[in-house]
Scaffold this motif. Structure first.
Motif, mmCIF file in Angstrom:
data_model
loop_
_atom_site.group_PDB
_atom_site.id
_atom_site.type_symbol
_atom_site.label_atom_id
_atom_site.label_comp_id
_atom_site.label_asym_id
_atom_site.label_seq_id
_atom_site.Cartn_x
_atom_site.Cartn_y
_atom_site.Cartn_z
ATOM 1 N N SER A 80 -7.590 -1.801 -13.646
ATOM 2 C CA SER A 80 -8.616 -0.766 -13.752
ATOM 3 C C SER A 80 -8.973 -0.568 -15.219
ATOM 4 O O SER A 80 -8.260 -1.031 -16.114
ATOM 5 C CB SER A 80 -8.116 0.556 -13.151
ATOM 6 O OG SER A 80 -7.202 1.179 -14.025
ATOM 7 N N ALA A 117 -7.149 -1.398 -9.773
ATOM 8 C CA ALA A 117 -8.387 -1.298 -8.993
ATOM 9 C C ALA A 117 -8.220 -1.948 -7.623
ATOM 10 O O ALA A 117 -8.777 -1.483 -6.632
ATOM 11 C CB ALA A 117 -9.548 -1.934 -9.745
ATOM 12 N N ALA A 118 -7.439 -3.027 -7.586
ATOM 13 C CA ALA A 118 -7.196 -3.731 -6.323
ATOM 14 C C ALA A 118 -5.944 -4.587 -6.476
ATOM 15 O O ALA A 118 -5.494 -4.870 -7.592
ATOM 16 C CB ALA A 118 -8.389 -4.609 -5.959
ATOM 17 N N ARG A 119 -5.402 -4.984 -5.335
ATOM 18 C CA ARG A 119 -4.220 -5.842 -5.337
ATOM 19 C C ARG A 119 -4.311 -6.794 -4.156
ATOM 20 O O ARG A 119 -4.698 -6.397 -3.055
ATOM 21 C CB ARG A 119 -2.961 -5.003 -5.221
ATOM 22 C CG ARG A 119 -1.678 -5.789 -5.275
ATOM 23 C CD ARG A 119 -0.464 -4.897 -5.385
ATOM 24 N NE ARG A 119 -0.595 -3.959 -6.499
ATOM 25 C CZ ARG A 119 -0.867 -2.665 -6.376
ATOM 26 N NH1 ARG A 119 -1.010 -2.117 -5.204
ATOM 27 N NH2 ARG A 119 -0.979 -1.895 -7.442
ATOM 28 N N THR A 143 -3.963 -6.838 1.253
ATOM 29 C CA THR A 143 -4.768 -6.307 0.154
ATOM 30 C C THR A 143 -4.621 -4.792 0.073
ATOM 31 O O THR A 143 -4.266 -4.141 1.049
ATOM 32 C CB THR A 143 -6.269 -6.635 0.328
ATOM 33 O OG1 THR A 143 -6.744 -5.995 1.516
ATOM 34 C CG2 THR A 143 -6.513 -8.129 0.408
ATOM 35 N N GLU A 144 -4.919 -4.267 -1.107
ATOM 36 C CA GLU A 144 -5.015 -2.826 -1.342
ATOM 37 C C GLU A 144 -6.159 -2.631 -2.323
ATOM 38 O O GLU A 144 -6.434 -3.520 -3.134
ATOM 39 C CB GLU A 144 -3.743 -2.286 -1.992
ATOM 40 C CG GLU A 144 -2.499 -2.371 -1.151
ATOM 41 C CD GLU A 144 -1.289 -1.891 -1.921
ATOM 42 O OE1 GLU A 144 -1.383 -0.832 -2.590
ATOM 43 O OE2 GLU A 144 -0.265 -2.585 -1.884
ATOM 44 N N GLN A 145 -6.817 -1.477 -2.252
ATOM 45 C CA GLN A 145 -7.867 -1.192 -3.223
ATOM 46 C C GLN A 145 -7.940 0.300 -3.495
ATOM 47 O O GLN A 145 -7.470 1.103 -2.706
ATOM 48 C CB GLN A 145 -9.217 -1.723 -2.750
ATOM 49 C CG GLN A 145 -9.689 -1.162 -1.441
ATOM 50 C CD GLN A 145 -10.958 -1.842 -0.978
ATOM 51 O OE1 GLN A 145 -11.790 -2.232 -1.787
ATOM 52 N NE2 GLN A 145 -11.131 -1.982 0.317
ATOM 53 N N SER A 146 -8.517 0.611 -4.645
ATOM 54 C CA SER A 146 -8.705 2.011 -5.021
ATOM 55 C C SER A 146 -10.154 2.189 -5.448
ATOM 56 O O SER A 146 -10.927 1.237 -5.472
ATOM 57 C CB SER A 146 -7.760 2.384 -6.164
ATOM 58 O OG SER A 146 -8.214 1.828 -7.381
#
Length: 168
Positions: A80, A117-119, A143-146
């Motif tokens: 981020s 921001a993401a993974r 996945t992950e995201q913000s």
């Protein structure tokens, strides 16, 4: 070499390619003994949606990537705009890159960064030669995201998206 080919010095190519803004990511994983490892990459991109594949290109000179590669699993942490300090730590060779860094483990036990921001959690799908780098193809498992804005890399510097003029 044909008459139309030009011999390029590495620094010229780096300068020219540096005019292309990219995101910044840190690939993390563990050594076979569970020690957290990580390296900064700006050569990261999506490759395929079906199957879900990404790629990144670590240098042959990396001492970190061969250790992550042995476990076949890694996480790509898309940084981020508040994580520029991580780039300096993870771009260097040696030392404790994780000192003072807030780490949140993935369900797979991979080190990950709070506030990314993401993974993407991946396993190595294939590795290809690419000059002085390897081209690593990873199959995305989770996945992950913000809502965080991404960190950009342009002309040798990190920049927040909010600092970039965008016309719509």
């Amino acid at each position: 070499m044909t008459a139309s080919e030009q011999q390029l010095a590495p620094e010229v190519l780096r300068d020219i390619c540096g005019r292309w803004a990219t995101g910044v990511a840190i690939v993390t994983g563990t050594d076979t003994d569970g020690t957290p490892l990580g390296l900064a990459v700006n050569s990261f991109t999506s490759l395929s949606l079906d199957p879900p594949l990404i790629l990144f290109c670590p240098a042959h000179s990396s001492s970190t990537w061969p250790r992550i590669r042995k476990t076949s699993q890694f996480a790509v942490n898309v940084l981020s705009d508040r994580q520029a300090h991580l780039v300096r730590a993870f771009a260097r060779s040696g030392g404790d890159k994780f000192a003072g860094v807030e780490v949140v483990p993935t369900p797979d036990g991979l080190p990950a960064f709070a506030g990314a921001a993401a993974r993407l959690v991946c396993r190595v799908d294939d590795i290809h030669p690419g000059g002085d780098h390897e081209i690593v193809v990873g199959r995305v498992l989770r996945t992950e995201q913000s809502d965080a804005e991404p960190l950009l890399f342009h002309r040798g510097m990190t920049k927040a998206l909010s600092m970039v003029s965008v016309s719509r």
